[in-house]
Design a protein around this motif. Structure first.
Motif, PDB file in Angstrom:
ATOM      1  N   LEU A  35      51.475  32.844  44.002  1.00 41.80           N
ATOM      2  CA  LEU A  35      50.649  33.843  43.330  1.00 41.80           C
ATOM      3  C   LEU A  35      49.621  33.142  42.443  1.00 41.80           C
ATOM      4  O   LEU A  35      49.991  32.376  41.552  1.00 41.80           O
ATOM      5  CB  LEU A  35      51.520  34.766  42.477  1.00 41.80           C
ATOM      6  CG  LEU A  35      52.695  35.456  43.184  1.00 41.80           C
ATOM      7  CD1 LEU A  35      53.508  36.281  42.179  1.00 41.80           C
ATOM      8  CD2 LEU A  35      52.211  36.326  44.331  1.00 41.80           C
ATOM      9  N   HIS A  36      48.346  33.427  42.676  1.00 41.54           N
ATOM     10  CA  HIS A  36      47.256  32.804  41.915  1.00 41.54           C
ATOM     11  C   HIS A  36      47.106  33.452  40.539  1.00 41.54           C
ATOM     12  O   HIS A  36      47.714  34.484  40.235  1.00 41.54           O
ATOM     13  CB  HIS A  36      45.944  32.931  42.692  1.00 41.54           C
ATOM     14  CG  HIS A  36      45.560  34.358  42.961  1.00 41.54           C
ATOM     15  ND1 HIS A  36      45.026  35.184  42.004  1.00 41.54           N
ATOM     16  CD2 HIS A  36      45.658  35.116  44.087  1.00 41.54           C
ATOM     17  CE1 HIS A  36      44.796  36.372  42.509  1.00 41.54           C
ATOM     18  NE2 HIS A  36      45.177  36.375  43.780  1.00 41.54           N
ATOM     19  N   GLY A  37      46.248  32.883  39.726  1.00 37.99           N
ATOM     20  CA  GLY A  37      45.975  33.413  38.403  1.00 37.99           C
ATOM     21  C   GLY A  37      44.809  34.387  38.384  1.00 37.99           C
ATOM     22  O   GLY A  37      44.257  34.752  39.430  1.00 37.99           O
ATOM     23  N   LEU A  38      44.429  34.804  37.191  1.00 39.38           N
ATOM     24  CA  LEU A  38      43.335  35.755  37.017  1.00 39.38           C
ATOM     25  C   LEU A  38      42.046  35.232  37.648  1.00 39.38           C
ATOM     26  O   LEU A  38      41.688  34.075  37.470  1.00 39.38           O
ATOM     27  CB  LEU A  38      43.096  36.005  35.525  1.00 39.38           C
ATOM     28  CG  LEU A  38      42.038  37.054  35.213  1.00 39.38           C
ATOM     29  CD1 LEU A  38      42.627  38.450  35.345  1.00 39.38           C
ATOM     30  CD2 LEU A  38      41.470  36.853  33.810  1.00 39.38           C
ATOM     31  N   ALA A  39      41.357  36.118  38.391  1.00 43.92           N
ATOM     32  CA  ALA A  39      40.073  35.818  39.031  1.00 43.92           C
ATOM     33  C   ALA A  39      40.196  34.776  40.128  1.00 43.92           C
ATOM     34  O   ALA A  39      39.188  34.210  40.565  1.00 43.92           O
ATOM     35  CB  ALA A  39      39.037  35.385  37.987  1.00 43.92           C
ATOM     36  N   GLY A  40      41.407  34.532  40.613  1.00 47.09           N
ATOM     37  CA  GLY A  40      41.619  33.565  41.677  1.00 47.09           C
ATOM     38  C   GLY A  40      41.787  34.221  43.036  1.00 47.09           C
ATOM     39  O   GLY A  40      41.477  35.391  43.243  1.00 47.09           O
ATOM     40  N   PHE A 188      35.645  39.731  42.875  1.00 48.72           N
ATOM     41  CA  PHE A 188      36.399  40.614  41.998  1.00 48.72           C
ATOM     42  C   PHE A 188      35.418  41.341  41.093  1.00 48.72           C
ATOM     43  O   PHE A 188      34.244  40.973  40.981  1.00 48.72           O
ATOM     44  CB  PHE A 188      37.424  39.832  41.160  1.00 48.72           C
ATOM     45  CG  PHE A 188      36.817  38.727  40.332  1.00 48.72           C
ATOM     46  CD1 PHE A 188      36.153  38.997  39.141  1.00 48.72           C
ATOM     47  CD2 PHE A 188      36.900  37.405  40.743  1.00 48.72           C
ATOM     48  CE1 PHE A 188      35.582  37.987  38.376  1.00 48.72           C
ATOM     49  CE2 PHE A 188      36.330  36.383  39.990  1.00 48.72           C
ATOM     50  CZ  PHE A 188      35.680  36.672  38.805  1.00 48.72           C
ATOM     51  N   ASP A 189      35.909  42.362  40.438  1.00 45.21           N
ATOM     52  CA  ASP A 189      35.142  43.104  39.444  1.00 45.21           C
ATOM     53  C   ASP A 189      35.574  42.615  38.064  1.00 45.21           C
ATOM     54  O   ASP A 189      36.757  42.692  37.718  1.00 45.21           O
ATOM     55  CB  ASP A 189      35.419  44.607  39.605  1.00 45.21           C
ATOM     56  CG  ASP A 189      34.665  45.450  38.610  1.00 45.21           C
ATOM     57  OD1 ASP A 189      35.074  45.462  37.429  1.00 45.21           O
ATOM     58  OD2 ASP A 189      33.693  46.104  38.998  1.00 45.21           O
ATOM     59  N   ALA A 190      34.639  42.104  37.273  1.00 47.35           N
ATOM     60  CA  ALA A 190      34.995  41.512  35.979  1.00 47.35           C
ATOM     61  C   ALA A 190      35.708  42.509  35.074  1.00 47.35           C
ATOM     62  O   ALA A 190      36.651  42.156  34.355  1.00 47.35           O
ATOM     63  CB  ALA A 190      33.748  40.965  35.290  1.00 47.35           C
ATOM     64  N   GLY A 191      35.287  43.767  35.100  1.00 49.88           N
ATOM     65  CA  GLY A 191      35.943  44.768  34.279  1.00 49.88           C
ATOM     66  C   GLY A 191      37.392  44.964  34.639  1.00 49.88           C
ATOM     67  O   GLY A 191      38.255  45.162  33.764  1.00 49.88           O
TER      68      GLY A 191
END
Length: 273
Positions: A35-40, A188-191
């Motif tokens: 499992l990757h991290g945020l925004a990955g 991805f969507d930054a929000g």
């Protein structure tokens, strides 16, 4: 399909209308889900998992809101419970029962919550640069400001890699972009990324950490973000927890030092799978 290091087959799982896409690298051994991290995205594990399929069945997941998976889940649901339910569904749908979960950063928190909630499914847990403390609002704001600072679209992958700090980690972040009109854009969507962090704004996850029943390994980067007092508290709260620091690596251990991380992972998995 293939990435720069290993061949894989795309698998799709749908839960409550949310399309989840995984890279199944194959292998006949016990399953390991990354499992990757945020925004990955799942492909950032390619260099780490190269060569592991001779021993394990390796699967890497693009989590909701990321990569090739559902970009904007219905209702914008990016809650911790949604991430956890997605992983449980993927484990079940792809026949990964008795799995080892490996998660980095936000993915490490998800992996921990899955292990705590479903000990019947998880045989071993590896948290890479992830801890049991929560976040505060100013940390979320700081990450949101960083995402907003991206000069998108990037004119080239080289320009993106330089923006992300260069080196293997910078190249790894750049590889997660997609080419669309005008240049290279995030997948991805930054929000929604900021919304993903909202579930971490709480004092701690110590109760969930203590409920993890399987063998657990915490992997740290030498210049990572997990404070020493949190490291000590994790091992004292859950005796028997293994902890390894990878020299020369930062928060993105899997991008900075994939070979070293692979050696740490295989050593742990050989003992517990």
């Amino acid at each position: 399909m293939s990435g720069p290091h290993t061949a894989w087959t795309e698998r799709t799982v749908v839960r409550d209308g949310v399309r989840l896409v995984a890279r199944d690298h194959g292998g006949a051994g016990r399953p390991v889900l990354f499992l990757h991290g945020l925004a990955g995205y799942g492909g950032e594990w390619d260099a780490t998992v190269a060569g592991m399929c001779g021993r394990y069945r390796v699967v890497t997941l693009d989590q909701r809101g990321h990569g090739a998976s559902e970009r904007r889940p219905p209702g914008g649901d990016m809650s911790r419970s949604a991430y956890v339910a997605d992983v449980i569904e993927v484990i079940t749908a792809l026949g990964l029962d008795d799995v080892a979960l490996v998660g980095q950063s936000l993915g490490g928190n998800t992996a921990m919550l899955v292990a705590a909630a479903r000990p019947d499914l998880v045989r071993a847990l590896v948290m890479v640069e992830a801890g049991a403390r929560g976040m505060v609002t100013r940390e979320v704001d700081r990450i949101g400001a960083w995402l907003d600072s991206w000069p998108v679209p990037f004119g080239s992958l080289d320009a993106a890699a330089e923006f992300f700090g260069g080196g293997p980690a910078g190249a790894g972040w750049a590889a997660g972009l997609e080419r669309r009109a005008g240049g290279w854009w995030p997948r991805f969507d930054a929000g929604l990324m900021v919304r993903s962090l909202a579930g971490l704004v709480r004092p701690s996850f110590w109760s969930e950490w203590r409920r993890v029943a399987c063998p657990a390994l915490v992997v740290l980067g030498e210049s990572g973000i997990i404070p020493l007092d949190e490291q000590r508290e994790m091992t004292s709260a859950r005796p028997g927890t293994a902890m390894v620091t990878v020299p020369g690596a930062g928060h993105d251990v899997h991008l900075d030092a994939p070979e070293a991380l692979r050696a740490v992972l295989t050593g742990f998995l050989e003992r517990h799978l």
